[in-house]
Scaffold this motif. Structure first.
Motif, PDB file in Angstrom:
ATOM      1  N   SER B 148      -5.568  -7.916 -17.248  1.00  0.00           N
ATOM      2  CA  SER B 148      -5.374  -6.967 -16.153  1.00  0.00           C
ATOM      3  C   SER B 148      -6.663  -6.229 -15.910  1.00  0.00           C
ATOM      4  N   GLN B 149      -6.766  -5.672 -14.743  1.00  0.00           N
ATOM      5  CA  GLN B 149      -8.018  -5.028 -14.344  1.00  0.00           C
ATOM      6  C   GLN B 149      -7.640  -3.857 -13.453  1.00  0.00           C
ATOM      7  N   SER B 150      -8.185  -2.692 -13.765  1.00  0.00           N
ATOM      8  CA  SER B 150      -7.879  -1.506 -12.957  1.00  0.00           C
ATOM      9  C   SER B 150      -8.924  -1.320 -11.888  1.00  0.00           C
ATOM     10  N   ILE B 151      -8.471  -1.135 -10.707  1.00  0.00           N
ATOM     11  CA  ILE B 151      -9.393  -0.935  -9.586  1.00  0.00           C
ATOM     12  C   ILE B 151      -8.537  -0.483  -8.416  1.00  0.00           C
ATOM     13  N   ASN B 152      -9.070   0.431  -7.629  1.00  0.00           N
ATOM     14  CA  ASN B 152      -8.298   0.879  -6.465  1.00  0.00           C
ATOM     15  C   ASN B 152      -8.346  -0.195  -5.383  1.00  0.00           C
ATOM     16  N   VAL B 153      -7.179  -0.538  -4.887  1.00  0.00           N
ATOM     17  CA  VAL B 153      -7.135  -1.622  -3.914  1.00  0.00           C
ATOM     18  C   VAL B 153      -6.502  -1.133  -2.620  1.00  0.00           C
ATOM     19  N   ASN B 154      -7.194  -1.406  -1.504  1.00  0.00           N
ATOM     20  CA  ASN B 154      -6.617  -1.094  -0.203  1.00  0.00           C
ATOM     21  C   ASN B 154      -5.753  -2.252   0.289  1.00  0.00           C
ATOM     22  N   TRP B 155      -6.358  -3.443   0.195  1.00  0.00           N
ATOM     23  CA  TRP B 155      -5.647  -4.655   0.583  1.00  0.00           C
ATOM     24  C   TRP B 155      -6.310  -5.815  -0.112  1.00  0.00           C
ATOM     25  N   TYR B 156      -5.694  -6.958  -0.054  1.00  0.00           N
ATOM     26  CA  TYR B 156      -6.290  -8.115  -0.719  1.00  0.00           C
ATOM     27  C   TYR B 156      -6.209  -9.336   0.171  1.00  0.00           C
ATOM     28  N   MET B 157      -6.994 -10.345  -0.246  1.00  0.00           N
ATOM     29  CA  MET B 157      -6.985 -11.600   0.481  1.00  0.00           C
ATOM     30  C   MET B 157      -7.238 -12.700  -0.538  1.00  0.00           C
ATOM     31  N   TYR B 158      -6.494 -13.792  -0.385  1.00  0.00           N
ATOM     32  CA  TYR B 158      -6.604 -14.852  -1.382  1.00  0.00           C
ATOM     33  C   TYR B 158      -6.976 -16.167  -0.704  1.00  0.00           C
ATOM     34  N   CYS B 159      -7.941 -16.856  -1.316  1.00  0.00           N
ATOM     35  CA  CYS B 159      -8.309 -18.171  -0.798  1.00  0.00           C
ATOM     36  C   CYS B 159      -7.795 -19.212  -1.784  1.00  0.00           C
ATOM     37  N   PRO B 202     -14.758  12.238   8.717  1.00  0.00           N
ATOM     38  CA  PRO B 202     -14.853  11.973   7.274  1.00  0.00           C
ATOM     39  C   PRO B 202     -14.478  10.528   6.961  1.00  0.00           C
ATOM     40  N   ALA B 203     -14.867  10.135   5.754  1.00  0.00           N
ATOM     41  CA  ALA B 203     -14.640   8.741   5.370  1.00  0.00           C
ATOM     42  C   ALA B 203     -13.164   8.422   5.406  1.00  0.00           C
ATOM     43  N   LYS B 204     -12.848   7.274   5.964  1.00  0.00           N
ATOM     44  CA  LYS B 204     -11.475   6.788   5.978  1.00  0.00           C
ATOM     45  C   LYS B 204     -11.499   5.270   5.955  1.00  0.00           C
ATOM     46  N   LEU B 205     -10.387   4.685   5.706  1.00  0.00           N
ATOM     47  CA  LEU B 205     -10.320   3.233   5.629  1.00  0.00           C
ATOM     48  C   LEU B 205     -10.768   2.636   6.968  1.00  0.00           C
ATOM     49  N   SER B 206     -11.861   1.918   6.946  1.00  0.00           N
ATOM     50  CA  SER B 206     -12.429   1.441   8.202  1.00  0.00           C
ATOM     51  C   SER B 206     -12.469  -0.067   8.312  1.00  0.00           C
ATOM     52  N   LEU B 207     -12.274  -0.756   7.182  1.00  0.00           N
ATOM     53  CA  LEU B 207     -12.295  -2.210   7.260  1.00  0.00           C
ATOM     54  C   LEU B 207     -10.870  -2.720   7.096  1.00  0.00           C
ATOM     55  N   SER B 208     -10.412  -3.388   8.146  1.00  0.00           N
ATOM     56  CA  SER B 208      -9.039  -3.872   8.115  1.00  0.00           C
ATOM     57  C   SER B 208      -9.012  -5.319   7.648  1.00  0.00           C
ATOM     58  N   GLU B 209      -7.946  -5.711   7.006  1.00  0.00           N
ATOM     59  CA  GLU B 209      -7.849  -7.107   6.575  1.00  0.00           C
ATOM     60  C   GLU B 209      -7.753  -8.055   7.758  1.00  0.00           C
ATOM     61  N   ARG B 210      -7.373  -7.516   8.895  1.00  0.00           N
ATOM     62  CA  ARG B 210      -7.305  -8.357  10.089  1.00  0.00           C
ATOM     63  C   ARG B 210      -8.681  -8.874  10.501  1.00  0.00           C
ATOM     64  N   ASP B 211      -9.715  -8.127  10.101  1.00  0.00           N
ATOM     65  CA  ASP B 211     -11.064  -8.522  10.518  1.00  0.00           C
ATOM     66  C   ASP B 211     -11.797  -9.353   9.468  1.00  0.00           C
ATOM     67  N   ILE B 212     -11.087  -9.682   8.420  1.00  0.00           N
ATOM     68  CA  ILE B 212     -11.714 -10.470   7.351  1.00  0.00           C
ATOM     69  C   ILE B 212     -10.951 -11.789   7.188  1.00  0.00           C
ATOM     70  N   ALA B 213     -11.714 -12.840   7.012  1.00  0.00           N
ATOM     71  CA  ALA B 213     -11.091 -14.117   6.690  1.00  0.00           C
ATOM     72  C   ALA B 213     -11.969 -14.795   5.644  1.00  0.00           C
ATOM     73  N   VAL B 214     -11.327 -15.588   4.793  1.00  0.00           N
ATOM     74  CA  VAL B 214     -12.075 -16.301   3.760  1.00  0.00           C
ATOM     75  C   VAL B 214     -11.839 -17.788   3.968  1.00  0.00           C
ATOM     76  N   ALA B 215     -12.915 -18.546   3.943  1.00  0.00           N
ATOM     77  CA  ALA B 215     -12.743 -19.990   4.131  1.00  0.00           C
ATOM     78  C   ALA B 215     -13.933 -20.731   3.539  1.00  0.00           C
ATOM     79  N   THR B 216     -13.705 -21.986   3.212  1.00  0.00           N
ATOM     80  CA  THR B 216     -14.831 -22.804   2.765  1.00  0.00           C
ATOM     81  C   THR B 216     -15.370 -23.578   3.953  1.00  0.00           C
TER      82      THR B 216
END
Lengths: 474, 655
Positions: B148-159, B202-216
């Motif tokens: 296990s690993q502790s880290i604050n997570v906003n959202w995740y994405m899996y490839c 002030p700082a706020k969540l600015s990167l949405s998972e909708r704008d990120i994609a992972v691919a080979t």
């Protein structure tokens, strides 16, 4: 015009005269068939000063000899007439158009004591028929290259136009005939090919094709490097005469000043001496010149069938192109397209040239000299001849040996079979002639004490090293 | 117009019951399965996979709203998330208890954001406070914590292809922490930051998972960031920024795809092309990151082709409402109900369709004028062969006669790929021959992709038709053939005989013998026995071909028999004999063959010479001038006696 160049021979007082041109004329018996109209037959006569009646007599004599010999051999009338003082050569260049060349035999003038006129000895046997016969045929081919055939000129403008053309051409051309230095190579009329690896050759192919595609006016291209042919889009016979013109007339005229090392064998081009931009050898000398004339010599090719009239453009770094019609725009286009690419290619070829030289090893005097000729592709190679120049082609061996070569060649011409002739010359030289299929090889060996077997072995070795990639029967 | 669309939806979509108030639809990117869950599973769950065989239907108890549902690899174990605290499991392995079992996340007060299967029995819980990596023990119906690993997570994405999990951390969410999973191990890769167009205060969540994609793409893992147009920066439109995520080392921003417009976008990756869908214009753009536009560390790319819509698609209505004869209705493309998944999936949940996005290569022929660039593009595509060949044909015979330099460029590009394959193949063969003793590294046989266009492809599909074509200037035909041969030579690829044959045929057809002669003189057409024979056959129309052929046979040095045959057929009996003697094979040749040929010349002296030669040979070999039985020379001996008399026969040396 008399071309007598005295040469010092064995005796201090003896004077040797080389063969020289006595007269040269062209006639057509059909043009003056009736008596009293004989003069009309004569289309061209050199020297021009000769009195009319003598001209008519000489022409009549030739006509008679040809007619007479025809009775014995209808398809193959006399080609030459030997006399003590001179030799006459006949050539029916086109139907009923006869060309005659009269060459004075070489002679030796021996002074006599007590102020008596010197004795003249004519050397009747020194002249070889095949050599001068070929020179005469060459005269016609060269004329045809720049003027088209006799009959076309006659059809276009009658006798008047034809004689005009003949005079214009031969007046200058005959001055460039150097009869004293004609030899076996004139019989062959061969082409020296530049040895090149496949890849560079293909690159040149590709270059030529692109030029012809983008400049649709370019009909044929020939590519030469260092006076040697690499590619010809023209047919063989046309290329043969054009090659002769380029290498013995046009190129030497343009490079005469820079010719320093004349005596080193076979055109030693300095590698770094390449021009890095092109220029026109025919047509405008300088494109930037606003008054430049865009006139190119016309040439006639494929006269047998399609009879094409073209303009000859010679563009150097080492290349030449033939085209149909030209103007300034075209020349500039050609210059900009061909110039840079050619400079690049030239450096490729130059590299190849240096490799070739390295392979051939250090330039030490070899034990033998040779002339090779292949009738099939006109490929010619000589280590006997020095650089060809506008004036003379120099040989590095004694004329007597050249005479032997010529004689062997005549023997070969007589029969169709492969043969080999080995001659021991008076001067300790061995001369070997070999004929295999369509190829001929002449070797001159300088081995004083060699016997026949050793000479034979030596020639075999030469064939194995120099000609191992062709089929040459031993 | 129809051949202008270079993108299309797959012919056979996966159909499922469309999403509704009673039917929830889930998509699992790992197995590419669509789950239709009716009434929380109580009235049935239908799982449809990429092919018909992999569909599964079952029932489960309705224990609340399903948030996430996925099979492990191979449909072994089903995991269902219904709450933020736990995940429920069901065995699908035969003979294992089918009873559900549940597992709560280990971290106190953590909320499970979701989970991913990394193997048939390994699963990662992603919570807002970190990740928990478990092994599922189906027989014991428990989970074992692997890591296990502790880290604050906003959202995740899996490839799933690379088993890399990407976590969005920090307040702004633009620091991404990747983890790589591999059979019971997890490795933390170096984290990286996505450059935001503007930093909010002030700082706020600015990167949405909708704008990120992972691919080979081209076997490399990329994180694609859809960077929207911002008024503060002067960029004319949105861009897609590609971050290369190597297995080892740091992640770097490597490519920028210029979209030149603004609005709502979605990303796909098809055949190593990045496809950007633009909703408002209902068009898509494609980018090839290997097409170089500029030098430098960062490649800025423009679309390869002009924007086009996806090929219009028609839906065949099915079900009781649809009459069988009813015409298919057009499907609304770029619909707002579409969901796009990596790499190439488009789902319309409201209509119940799952499509694969596909690239059609044929239309690119007319859309990309620069043939060199087009070739670069096509050579990297999967099903490119026939298209490449048709580009070649079109280039040569089409209305726009490609000029030779273009032809040359295209040939060079093709042969480059061809050569690389040949080299790989050769290296493989060499490695195999040297045996396994030497090489510890196991060589894989190189895969022949469609981009490998060999000489036979070129010959069959392009060149042979082209040379037959009427109305094409022969000069151009020859130039093209020579260009192809030049290109092959440049890449040191041995040219096949049939190409030479084609060249010769074309030259002969147009009476260009002198050209042929020159090509042979410079060995442009490489020596071979078949070529020599072909030349021999040309002798009647072009006599010098005889010499060329003999020269070639001589150079081959393995064709002495052929040379003898050629010479004998020309009645050059003596020449043949001299040749065979010069190569030292005269002790083994058949005497009969030579005597036959000598008889045919009707030259008695020649016959005498040949006969005597073989008598001498017999003498030398066997001490007797007579011929052996097996040599079948009786007839010639008789003839010799008849012509020259018995006494002329060579006498056996008497001691």
């Amino acid at each position: 015009m008399l071309m007598i160049s005295p040469r010092m021979a064995s005796g201090m007082q003896e004077k040797q005269y080389t063969p020289s041109l006595l007269s040269f004329f062209i006639y057509n018996p059909k043009f003056g068939p009736r008596e009293g109209e004989e003069e009309k037959k004569i289309l061209f006569y050199h020297p021009i000063e000769i009195e009319k009646n003598e001209k008519i007599r000489n022409v009549g004599l030739c006509e008679a000899i040809v007619q007479f010999t025809r009775t014995f051999s209808p398809t193959n009338p006399a080609k030459s007439l030997h006399t003590q003082k001179n030799r006459q050569f006949f050539h029916e260049a086109e139907e009923n158009y006869w060309m005659v060349m009269v060459v004075r035999n070489p002679m030796v003038e021996k002074p006599n004591k007590d102020g008596k006129p010197p004795t003249v000895e004519y050397q009747e046997e020194e002249i070889i028929d095949s050599v001068y016969g070929s020179v005469l045929q060459q005269c016609y081919c060269m004329y045809k290259l720049f003027n088209g055939t006799f009959s076309r000129a006659f059809e276009a403008g009658g006798v008047e136009l034809l004689t005009q053309k003949l005079e214009k051409f031969f007046y200058r051309y005959l001055q460039t005939l150097h009869l004293q230095s004609c030899d076996l190579l004139d019989v062959f009329g061969g082409i020296s090919f530049f040895p090149l690896d496949k890849m560079t050759y293909l690159k040149i192919q590709s270059f030529v094709n692109r030029v012809e595609e983008s400049l649709s006016l370019v009909k044929y291209t020939a590519f030469l490097y260092n006076d040697q042919l690499i590619w010809s889009g023209l047919e063989q016979d046309d290329m043969r005469i054009l090659y002769k013109y380029l290498t013995t007339s046009l190129f030497p005229r343009h490079s005469e000043p820079e010719l320093a090392g004349r005596d080193s064998p076979l055109r030693p081009e300095v590698a770094g001496n390449l021009l890095h931009y092109g220029r026109f050898l025919t047509g405008p000398a300088n494109l930037k010149d606003p008054d430049a004339k865009f006139r190119f010599p016309r040439i006639f090719v494929n006269t047998e069938d399609s009879y094409e009239e073209l303009h000859l453009i010679v563009y150097k770094v080492r290349e030449r192109v033939n085209v149909m019609d030209l103007n300034r725009e075209f020349c500039e286009q050609l210059d900009s397209l061909v110039g840079p690419q050619l400079t690049l290619l030239a450096s490729d070829i130059c590299e190849q040239f240096n490799i070739n030289r390295r392979i051939s090893g250090p330039e030490k005097e070899p034990q033998f000299k040779f002339i090779y000729f292949n009738h099939m592709n006109l490929a010619e190679k000589s280590t006997i001849h020095m650089r060809k120049t506008a004036s003379v082609s120099l040989t590095s061996v004694h004329p007597d040996l050249m005479k032997i070569l010529g004689d062997i060649n005549c023997d070969f011409a007589r029969v169709n079979e492969d043969e080999e002739i080995i001659v021991k010359a008076m001067t300790d030289y061995w001369v070997v002639g070999k004929k295999s299929d369509q190829r001929e090889l002449y070797v001159i060996l300088n081995q004083k004490n060699a016997n026949l077997i050793e000479v034979n072995e030596e020639v075999k070795r030469l064939c194995a090293t120099q000609f191992n990639n062709i089929f040459f029967l031993d | 117009m129809s051949d202008e669309y270079y993108l299309e939806l797959s012919e056979n979509p996966v159909q499922f019951e469309n999403a509704s108030s009673v039917n929830n639809v889930f998509f699992d990117e790992a197995n590419k399965q669509v789950f239709a869950v009716r009434s929380g599973g109580a009235t049935g769950v239908v799982v449809k996979g990429p092919d018909d065989k992999s569909s599964v239907a079952f029932r489960m108890d309705d224990k609340g709203e399903v948030k996430c549902i996925k099979f492990s690899l191979g449909n072994k174990i089903l995991a269902v998330q219904r709450t933020t605290k736990s995940v429920d499991f069901m065995n699908f392995i035969p003979d294992y208890p089918h009873l559900e079992f549940s597992h709560e996340c280990k971290t106190k007060n953590a909320n499970i954001l979701g989970f991913c299967w990394t193997n048939w029995n390994e699963i990662v819980f992603v919570t807002d406070q970190g990740i928990e990596f478990y092994q599922v023990l189906p027989d014991k119906r428990t989970l074992k914590l692997l890591k296990s690993q502790s880290i604050n997570v906003n959202w995740y994405m899996y490839c799933p292809e690379t088993a890399v999990l990407l976590l969005s951390t920090t307040v702004q969410g633009n620091v991404l922490q990747p983890f790589a999973f591999k059979s019971a191990t997890v490795s933390k890769m170096s984290k990286f930051e996505i450059e935001l167009p503007a930093v909010p205060k002030p700082a706020k969540l600015s990167l949405s998972e909708r704008d990120i994609a992972v691919a080979t793409i081209y076997d490399q893992l990329y994180v694609m960031y859809l960077k929207h147009h911002s008024r503060s920066t002067n960029s004319p439109g949105a861009e897609v920024v590609l971050y290369h995520l190597p297995r080892e080392g740091t992640c770097r921003k490597t490519h920028v795809l210029k979209l030149n417009t603004t609005g709502k976008f979605a990303l796909n990756v098809v055949d190593n092309l990045v496809v950007v869908h633009h909703q408002s214009s209902q068009t898509s753009l494609i980018y090839d990151i290997k097409l170089r536009e500029l030098d430098g560390a960062l490649n800025v790319h423009q679309p390869v082709l002009p924007a086009r819509s996806i090929n219009p698609y028609k839906i065949h209505l099915t079900g009781p409402a649809a009459a069988p004869s009813q015409a298919p209705v057009p499907c609304e493309l770029y619909s707002s109900s579409w969901s796009v998944f990596q790499p190439d999936i488009i789902i319309s949940a409201s209509e119940g369709y799952l499509w694969y996005l596909q690239v059609k290569l044929q239309p690119t022929l007319n859309l990309l004028q620069d043939k060199g660039k087009l070739m670069d593009f096509l050579l990297r595509r999967r099903d490119c062969k026939m298209v490449i060949l048709s580009v070649c044909s079109q280039m040569l015979t089409g209305g726009d006669k490609g000029n030779l330099s273009v032809v040359a460029t295209v040939f060079d590009k093709l042969n480059q790929v061809y050569k690389e394959y040949l080299d790989a193949e050769q290296a493989y063969t060499a490695a195999m021959e040297s045996g396994p003793s030497r090489s510890s590294t196991s060589y894989k046989r190189p895969v022949r992709t469609q981009a490998v266009i060999d000489q036979s492809d070129m010959y069959t599909h392009v060149l042979s038709d082209f040379t037959e074509k009427k109305g094409v200037k022969h000069k151009f035909i020859i130039a093209v053939l020579m260009e192809y041969i030049r290109s092959l030579n440049q890449f040191q690829i041995p040219v096949q005989h049939y190409l030479y044959e084609l060249v010769i045929k074309t030259l002969v057809q147009h009476n260009l013998f002198y050209m042929l002669h020159q090509f042979l003189q410079y060995h442009v057409l490489s020596d071979s026995k078949p070529l020599a024979c072909l030349l021999l056959s040309l002798e009647s129309t072009y006599p010098p071909a005889h010499q060329l052929s003999l020269d070639m046979l001589k150079r081959l040095s393995t064709a002495n028999d052929e040379i003898v045959e050629v010479l004998l057929s020309k009645q050059q009996v003596l020449g043949a004999l001299r040749f065979i003697r010069s190569v030292g094979a005269h002790d083994n040749v058949s005497a009969r063959k030579f005597l036959d040929a000598a008889r045919q010349t009707n030259d008695t002296m020649l016959f005498y010479t040949i006969f005597r030669f073989f008598e001498q040979r017999n003498m030398r070999l066997r001490g007797n001038p007579g011929f052996n039985q097996g040599e079948h020379c009786e007839e010639h001996v008789a003839y010799f006696k008849q012509v020259f008399g018995e006494n002329a026969l060579m006498k056996q040396a008497t001691a």
